[in-house]
Design an enzyme around this catalytic site. Sequence first.
Site, PDB file in Angstrom:
ATOM      1  N   GLU A 106      51.789  93.174   9.929  1.00 38.09           N
ATOM      2  CA  GLU A 106      51.721  91.822   9.598  1.00 38.09           C
ATOM      3  C   GLU A 106      53.299  91.009   9.690  1.00 38.09           C
ATOM      4  O   GLU A 106      53.769  91.657   9.616  1.00 38.09           O
ATOM      5  CB  GLU A 106      51.422  92.611   7.833  1.00 38.09           C
ATOM      6  CG  GLU A 106      49.805  92.868   7.700  1.00 38.09           C
ATOM      7  CD  GLU A 106      50.213  93.399   6.543  1.00 38.09           C
ATOM      8  OE1 GLU A 106      51.280  93.844   5.362  1.00 38.09           O
ATOM      9  OE2 GLU A 106      48.814  94.487   6.376  1.00 38.09           O
ATOM     10  N   CYS A 125      60.119  88.927   7.539  1.00 36.33           N
ATOM     11  CA  CYS A 125      60.532  90.282   7.194  1.00 36.33           C
ATOM     12  C   CYS A 125      59.241  90.405   8.320  1.00 36.33           C
ATOM     13  O   CYS A 125      58.086  90.223   8.587  1.00 36.33           O
ATOM     14  CB  CYS A 125      59.850  90.640   5.916  1.00 36.33           C
ATOM     15  SG  CYS A 125      59.677  92.609   6.624  1.00 36.33           S
ATOM     16  N   CYS A 132      56.101 104.742  13.010  1.00 36.34           N
ATOM     17  CA  CYS A 132      57.208 104.897  12.635  1.00 36.34           C
ATOM     18  C   CYS A 132      56.945 106.493  13.494  1.00 36.34           C
ATOM     19  O   CYS A 132      56.497 107.061  12.502  1.00 36.34           O
ATOM     20  CB  CYS A 132      58.306 104.853  11.657  1.00 36.34           C
ATOM     21  SG  CYS A 132      60.241 105.374  11.901  1.00 36.34           S
ATOM     22  N   CYS A 136      59.954 110.049   7.006  1.00 31.63           N
ATOM     23  CA  CYS A 136      60.678 109.590   5.996  1.00 31.63           C
ATOM     24  C   CYS A 136      59.218 109.798   4.973  1.00 31.63           C
ATOM     25  O   CYS A 136      58.456 109.458   4.649  1.00 31.63           O
ATOM     26  CB  CYS A 136      61.165 108.877   5.001  1.00 31.63           C
ATOM     27  SG  CYS A 136      62.734 107.782   7.234  1.00 31.63           S
ATOM     28  N   CYS A 139      58.019 107.694   2.564  1.00 27.04           N
ATOM     29  CA  CYS A 139      57.262 105.621   3.892  1.00 27.04           C
ATOM     30  C   CYS A 139      55.677 106.161   4.109  1.00 27.04           C
ATOM     31  O   CYS A 139      55.391 106.739   4.696  1.00 27.04           O
ATOM     32  CB  CYS A 139      58.229 105.716   4.516  1.00 27.04           C
ATOM     33  SG  CYS A 139      57.659 104.254   5.680  1.00 27.04           S
ATOM     34  N   CYS A 368      59.015  95.069   2.194  1.00 28.81           N
ATOM     35  CA  CYS A 368      58.054  95.239   3.290  1.00 28.81           C
ATOM     36  C   CYS A 368      57.525  96.246   4.026  1.00 28.81           C
ATOM     37  O   CYS A 368      56.198  96.082   4.468  1.00 28.81           O
ATOM     38  CB  CYS A 368      58.916  94.515   4.619  1.00 28.81           C
ATOM     39  SG  CYS A 368      59.731  93.066   3.495  1.00 28.81           S
TER      40      CYS A 368
HETATM   41  N1  SAH Z   1      62.997 101.896   9.037  1.00 34.34           N
HETATM   42  C1  SAH Z   1      63.282 101.024   8.242  1.00 34.34           C
HETATM   43  C2  SAH Z   1      63.166  99.604   7.941  1.00 34.34           C
HETATM   44  C3  SAH Z   1      61.551 100.063   7.970  1.00 34.34           C
HETATM   45  S1  SAH Z   1      61.669 100.751   6.442  1.00 34.34           S
HETATM   46  C4  SAH Z   1      64.562 101.791   7.513  1.00 34.34           C
HETATM   47  O1  SAH Z   1      64.251 102.817   7.038  1.00 34.34           O
HETATM   48  O2  SAH Z   1      65.835 101.243   6.912  1.00 34.34           O
HETATM   49  C5  SAH Z   1      62.323  99.079   5.301  1.00 34.34           C
HETATM   50  C6  SAH Z   1      63.185  99.838   3.523  1.00 34.34           C
HETATM   51  O3  SAH Z   1      61.502  99.829   2.911  1.00 34.34           O
HETATM   52  C7  SAH Z   1      63.480 101.088   3.603  1.00 34.34           C
HETATM   53  O4  SAH Z   1      64.453 100.982   2.805  1.00 34.34           O
HETATM   54  C8  SAH Z   1      62.352 101.971   3.113  1.00 34.34           C
HETATM   55  O5  SAH Z   1      63.478 102.646   2.746  1.00 34.34           O
HETATM   56  C9  SAH Z   1      61.848 101.435   2.490  1.00 34.34           C
HETATM   57  N2  SAH Z   1      60.573 101.996   1.708  1.00 34.34           N
HETATM   58  C10 SAH Z   1      59.846 102.408   2.407  1.00 34.34           C
HETATM   59  N3  SAH Z   1      58.985 103.383   1.791  1.00 34.34           N
HETATM   60  C11 SAH Z   1      59.244 102.590   0.433  1.00 34.34           C
HETATM   61  C12 SAH Z   1      58.107 102.780  -0.264  1.00 34.34           C
HETATM   62  N4  SAH Z   1      57.022 103.785  -0.845  1.00 34.34           N
HETATM   63  N5  SAH Z   1      58.692 102.414  -1.969  1.00 34.34           N
HETATM   64  C13 SAH Z   1      59.719 101.880  -2.333  1.00 34.34           C
HETATM   65  N6  SAH Z   1      60.335 101.326  -0.392  1.00 34.34           N
HETATM   66  C14 SAH Z   1      60.189 101.946   0.904  1.00 34.34           C
HETATM   67 FE1  SF4 Z   2      60.546 104.887   9.616  1.00 26.32          FE
HETATM   68 FE2  SF4 Z   2      59.492 104.832   6.844  1.00 26.32          FE
HETATM   69 FE3  SF4 Z   2      61.826 106.121   7.330  1.00 26.32          FE
HETATM   70 FE4  SF4 Z   2      62.161 104.005   7.171  1.00 26.32          FE
HETATM   71  S1  SF4 Z   2      61.622 104.346   5.818  1.00 26.32           S
HETATM   72  S2  SF4 Z   2      62.239 105.551   9.020  1.00 26.32           S
HETATM   73  S3  SF4 Z   2      59.900 103.120   8.087  1.00 26.32           S
HETATM   74  S4  SF4 Z   2      59.337 106.279   7.850  1.00 26.32           S
END
Ligand code: SAH
Ligand code: SF4
Length: 401
Positions: A106, A125, A132, A136, A139, A368
Amino acid sequence: MSVDPHACDDAQLADLLEGEPAYRVRQLRGWLQRGVDDPAEMTDLPAGLRERLAARLDPPARTLAHRVADEGRTHKLLLELGGRRDAEAGAPDEPGSPAPPAEAIEAVLMCYPRTDERAGRATVCVSTQAGCALGCPFCATGQAGFRRQLRVGEIVRQVTALQRRLADGTIDVPGVPDHVTNVVFMGMGEPLANADATVEAIRWLHDGERGLGLSARSITVSTVGLVPGIARLTDLGLPITLAVSLHAPDDALRDDLVPVNRQFGLDALLQACREHQEATGRRLTFEYILIDGVNAERAHAQRLARLLTRRDAPRVAHVNLIPMNPTPAVPWHAPPLRQQQEFAAVLQQAGLPATVRRNRGGDIDAPCGQLYAEQRLGSGRLLPAAQQAWERWPIQLEAKP
Ligand code: SAH
Ligand code: SF4
């Protein structure tokens, strides 16, 4: 062998166009800059050459769907990347680099109309990976696991596909330029776990000769902080904006929330950030997701304030507090509004510019990283949760997948 034209310099494109007049390189570049990546549409090239290119180049990005939300200010393209010739070639051990398997990615455009204080912006974005590997726990992309790296052209096409629609008026928002002004690497995946392609994509987006000519300052890379990757960005020498996803004020908690922290740790991360800031002159942005009962207490805010005002800390442009968006299969949620504001106030009192991010249009305009959770499987079937999320988007333009 399948060639990614966005990753080619002029000499490599000239090789590809062997036997053709030199100006063909410029013609091909011009099409790519305008977001046309299907040789069949490159009408000033002879038919035979178009066929030859179609057989040699990575498959064009196919638009599966175009959805609109937020009163026309947010556009989401579902793009199919890769795939086609991989299936045709059929021989994975062939020399060269076969086109990677199909993935649906997307690309999101967020339009911010002009105000008295600020020029209008069109921000895209982009994703750098399908899935990934960093896991985390808050996420959704991390939960889905890693599928593959995106190529340079696959990252760039997410931008050019939207730029093309701004230029031809398919997307027309009053007070918003007819071209992309900003790119944020905040979609699916960890950009610095695909550092080669990310760095090349940044070069292309910044390069006015062969790419879009975006100012480096309007390009933001969001990373969980892979230290060698940050060093790569420092070496790139462009004053891009680095946004580091911190999410915890100490190693013990961060080891749980950002598991890759066990490899690098906060001291090494902050040092890499400082080196980036010293080399580029750019202050850093920090992102901090607020999760109720996990990392959003007053004591966490105080520790975070201490961490970011340490004498050896990099200089901070902004602390972006992101209330956690609900994710399927994760029981966590954002703290109450008042607690979010108190968290910001602790940081502000320490002299840190901190704000709580508000989502436009309720749950439709999620961060995003969340939008990208809505993934298609390689087979083209949507994950059940994804189907629901995708259908929340009210208006559909162009073809249905
Ligand atoms: N991997 C990179 C970029 C992609 S994630 C990173 O982690 O920075 C982009 C953003 O979305 C990050 O700041 C991440 O913390 C946030 N994000 C991921 N899951 C989320 C959630 N459940 N609620 C709010 N933000 C989230
Ligand atoms: Fe990967 Fe999501 Fe962690 Fe960003 S926040 S590094 S996309 S697992």
